[in-house]
Motif scaffolding. Structure first.
Motif, PDB file in Angstrom:
ATOM      1  N   ALA A  26       0.821  -1.206   0.000  1.00 11.05           N
ATOM      2  CA  ALA A  26       0.000   0.000   0.000  1.00 11.05           C
ATOM      3  C   ALA A  26       0.858   1.260   0.000  1.00 11.05           C
ATOM      4  O   ALA A  26       0.532   2.240  -0.688  1.00 11.05           O
ATOM      5  N   GLU A  27       1.951   1.227   0.725  1.00  9.26           N
ATOM      6  CA  GLU A  27       2.845   2.395   0.775  1.00  9.26           C
ATOM      7  C   GLU A  27       3.424   2.693  -0.603  1.00  9.26           C
ATOM      8  O   GLU A  27       3.581   3.843  -0.991  1.00  9.26           O
ATOM      9  N   ARG A  28       3.719   1.633  -1.371  1.00 11.28           N
ATOM     10  CA  ARG A  28       4.272   1.814  -2.716  1.00 11.28           C
ATOM     11  C   ARG A  28       3.214   2.092  -3.773  1.00 11.28           C
ATOM     12  O   ARG A  28       3.454   2.854  -4.702  1.00 11.28           O
ATOM     13  N   LEU A  29       2.041   1.468  -3.649  1.00 13.48           N
ATOM     14  CA  LEU A  29       1.087   1.453  -4.758  1.00 13.48           C
ATOM     15  C   LEU A  29      -0.197   2.240  -4.523  1.00 13.48           C
ATOM     16  O   LEU A  29      -0.952   2.461  -5.471  1.00 13.48           O
ATOM     17  N   ALA A  30      -0.463   2.648  -3.308  1.00 11.86           N
ATOM     18  CA  ALA A  30      -1.717   3.340  -3.012  1.00 11.86           C
ATOM     19  C   ALA A  30      -1.418   4.726  -2.440  1.00 11.86           C
ATOM     20  O   ALA A  30      -0.264   5.143  -2.397  1.00 11.86           O
ATOM     21  N   ASP A  31      -2.451   5.417  -2.031  1.00  9.57           N
ATOM     22  CA  ASP A  31      -2.297   6.793  -1.562  1.00  9.57           C
ATOM     23  C   ASP A  31      -2.884   6.942  -0.157  1.00  9.57           C
ATOM     24  O   ASP A  31      -3.942   7.531   0.017  1.00  9.57           O
ATOM     25  N   TYR A  32      -2.174   6.391   0.830  1.00 11.81           N
ATOM     26  CA  TYR A  32      -2.603   6.512   2.223  1.00 11.81           C
ATOM     27  C   TYR A  32      -1.598   7.344   2.995  1.00 11.81           C
ATOM     28  O   TYR A  32      -0.403   7.324   2.712  1.00 11.81           O
ATOM     29  N   ASP A  33      -2.112   8.054   3.995  1.00 13.79           N
ATOM     30  CA  ASP A  33      -1.235   8.844   4.857  1.00 13.79           C
ATOM     31  C   ASP A  33      -0.630   7.995   5.970  1.00 13.79           C
ATOM     32  O   ASP A  33       0.450   8.304   6.464  1.00 13.79           O
ATOM     33  N   GLY A  34      -1.353   6.952   6.376  1.00  8.55           N
ATOM     34  CA  GLY A  34      -0.868   6.120   7.461  1.00  8.55           C
ATOM     35  C   GLY A  34      -1.591   4.796   7.518  1.00  8.55           C
ATOM     36  O   GLY A  34      -2.564   4.562   6.789  1.00  8.55           O
ATOM     37  N   TYR A  35      -1.107   3.943   8.427  1.00  9.90           N
ATOM     38  CA  TYR A  35      -1.569   2.553   8.481  1.00  9.90           C
ATOM     39  C   TYR A  35      -1.750   2.120   9.930  1.00  9.90           C
ATOM     40  O   TYR A  35      -1.023   2.556  10.818  1.00  9.90           O
ATOM     41  N   SER A  64       8.458  -2.152  12.225  1.00 12.50           N
ATOM     42  CA  SER A  64       9.436  -1.144  12.650  1.00 12.50           C
ATOM     43  C   SER A  64      10.294  -0.676  11.486  1.00 12.50           C
ATOM     44  O   SER A  64      10.563   0.525  11.345  1.00 12.50           O
ATOM     45  N   LEU A  65      10.730  -1.600  10.657  1.00 11.70           N
ATOM     46  CA  LEU A  65      11.543  -1.223   9.501  1.00 11.70           C
ATOM     47  C   LEU A  65      10.765  -0.343   8.537  1.00 11.70           C
ATOM     48  O   LEU A  65      11.314   0.628   7.996  1.00 11.70           O
ATOM     49  N   LEU A  66       9.499  -0.650   8.311  1.00  6.16           N
ATOM     50  CA  LEU A  66       8.679   0.207   7.450  1.00  6.16           C
ATOM     51  C   LEU A  66       8.542   1.597   8.050  1.00  6.16           C
ATOM     52  O   LEU A  66       8.588   2.596   7.337  1.00  6.16           O
ATOM     53  N   GLY A  67       8.391   1.662   9.361  1.00 10.48           N
ATOM     54  CA  GLY A  67       8.315   2.949  10.026  1.00 10.48           C
ATOM     55  C   GLY A  67       9.599   3.742   9.889  1.00 10.48           C
ATOM     56  O   GLY A  67       9.575   4.954   9.663  1.00 10.48           O
ATOM     57  N   LEU A  68      10.728   3.064   9.996  1.00 10.67           N
ATOM     58  CA  LEU A  68      12.016   3.743   9.837  1.00 10.67           C
ATOM     59  C   LEU A  68      12.229   4.243   8.411  1.00 10.67           C
ATOM     60  O   LEU A  68      13.014   5.158   8.187  1.00 10.67           O
ATOM     61  N   GLN A  69      11.510   3.657   7.465  1.00 11.63           N
ATOM     62  CA  GLN A  69      11.568   4.115   6.073  1.00 11.63           C
ATOM     63  C   GLN A  69      10.576   5.245   5.800  1.00 11.63           C
ATOM     64  O   GLN A  69      10.500   5.745   4.701  1.00 11.63           O
ATOM     65  N   GLY A  70       9.805   5.635   6.812  1.00 11.41           N
ATOM     66  CA  GLY A  70       8.923   6.786   6.678  1.00 11.41           C
ATOM     67  C   GLY A  70       7.437   6.490   6.692  1.00 11.41           C
ATOM     68  O   GLY A  70       6.637   7.423   6.652  1.00 11.41           O
ATOM     69  N   ALA A  71       7.028   5.234   6.752  1.00 13.66           N
ATOM     70  CA  ALA A  71       5.603   4.928   6.822  1.00 13.66           C
ATOM     71  C   ALA A  71       5.085   5.242   8.223  1.00 13.66           C
ATOM     72  O   ALA A  71       5.742   4.944   9.218  1.00 13.66           O
ATOM     73  N   CYS A  72       3.912   5.842   8.299  1.00  8.80           N
ATOM     74  CA  CYS A  72       3.290   6.189   9.583  1.00  8.80           C
ATOM     75  C   CYS A  72       2.387   5.028   9.994  1.00  8.80           C
ATOM     76  O   CYS A  72       1.281   4.871   9.487  1.00  8.80           O
ATOM     77  N   ILE A  73       2.874   4.206  10.925  1.00  2.00           N
ATOM     78  CA  ILE A  73       2.185   2.968  11.289  1.00  2.00           C
ATOM     79  C   ILE A  73       1.947   2.910  12.787  1.00  2.00           C
ATOM     80  O   ILE A  73       2.856   3.133  13.579  1.00  2.00           O
ATOM     81  N   ALA A  99      -1.761   6.232  17.420  1.00  2.00           N
ATOM     82  CA  ALA A  99      -0.319   6.298  17.152  1.00  2.00           C
ATOM     83  C   ALA A  99      -0.065   6.650  15.688  1.00  2.00           C
ATOM     84  O   ALA A  99       0.779   7.510  15.382  1.00  2.00           O
ATOM     85  N   ALA A 100      -0.787   6.009  14.780  1.00  2.00           N
ATOM     86  CA  ALA A 100      -0.620   6.313  13.355  1.00  2.00           C
ATOM     87  C   ALA A 100      -0.985   7.769  13.070  1.00  2.00           C
ATOM     88  O   ALA A 100      -0.272   8.470  12.336  1.00  2.00           O
ATOM     89  N   LEU A 101      -2.071   8.247  13.658  1.00  2.00           N
ATOM     90  CA  LEU A 101      -2.507   9.630  13.432  1.00  2.00           C
ATOM     91  C   LEU A 101      -1.494  10.634  13.988  1.00  2.00           C
ATOM     92  O   LEU A 101      -1.239  11.667  13.368  1.00  2.00           O
ATOM     93  N   HIS A 102      -0.890  10.337  15.127  1.00  2.00           N
ATOM     94  CA  HIS A 102       0.148  11.216  15.670  1.00  2.00           C
ATOM     95  C   HIS A 102       1.362  11.270  14.741  1.00  2.00           C
ATOM     96  O   HIS A 102       1.950  12.338  14.545  1.00  2.00           O
ATOM     97  N   LEU A 103       1.733  10.128  14.173  1.00  2.00           N
ATOM     98  CA  LEU A 103       2.865  10.117  13.243  1.00  2.00           C
ATOM     99  C   LEU A 103       2.536  10.872  11.960  1.00  2.00           C
ATOM    100  O   LEU A 103       3.394  11.565  11.401  1.00  2.00           O
ATOM    101  N   ILE A 104       1.303  10.760  11.491  1.00  2.00           N
ATOM    102  CA  ILE A 104       0.878  11.520  10.308  1.00  2.00           C
ATOM    103  C   ILE A 104       0.983  13.012  10.596  1.00  2.00           C
ATOM    104  O   ILE A 104       1.507  13.781   9.780  1.00  2.00           O
TER     105      ILE A 104
END
Length: 166
Positions: A69-78, A104-113, A144-149
């Motif tokens: 989803a992070e690569r192919l869709a348009d979401y702000d967070g997960y 955790s690795l996805l989060g370190l790459q910038g995904a808001c999870i 948590a996801a909303l705070h990261l967004i």
């Protein structure tokens, strides 16, 4: 006992622009998953987020679905939701550690999870944690996801200097 402790919870963030949130849930224990989703949807709605839901077979597939989803869709967070209850084999340890590490690795790459994958010893622990009127871990993961967004939007567009240029 953890239930007797008082914890501080950050107030939910507010947003100027709409938020798109994807809940990825592994409904292996359907009743527990449904409660986690209800809690996450409620918190998303409280922030005015548009919330979509996808189901995957198990907790190990949750990070893969989020990565797609992070690569192919348009979401702000997960919001990652599921439940792993300890059994008689070491499979529990593998599922808990690998799903958590991948998120955790996805989060370190910038995904808001927000990680709401319960890792418990028994069903009773899961039921208390999943209950929206109880510990509401699904709602906590959405928060948590909303705070990261909100944090990512605060820092969006700000650039650091490269080399000698400001």
């Amino acid at each position: 006992m953890a239930t007797a402790e008082v914890h501080y919870t950050l107030p939910l963030p507010t947003f100027d622009k709409p938020v798109k949130l994807l809940i990825v849930v592994a409904p292996y224990y359907k009743d527990i998953a449904d409660n986690l989703v209800a809690g996450a949807r409620s918190v998303g709605a409280a922030c005015g987020a548009e919330v979509d839901l996808v189901e995957v077979p198990g907790a190990l597939e949750i990070p893969s679905a989020i990565a797609l989803a992070e690569r192919l869709a348009d979401y702000d967070g997960y919001v990652a939701l599921g439940c792993v209850i300890r059994g008689e084999t070491t499979h529990y340890d593998t599922v808990c550690n690998d799903s958590s590490r991948a998120i955790s690795l996805l989060g370190l790459q910038g995904a808001c999870i927000g990680n709401g994958i319960l890792t418990v010893e028994n069903r009773a622990q899961a039921e208390v944690r999943a209950d929206p009127a109880g510990q509401n871990k699904g709602g906590g993961a959405a928060a948590a996801a909303l705070h990261l967004i909100a944090l990512s939007r605060t820092w969006a567009g700000k650039t650091k200097g490269i080399g000698f240029r400001p």
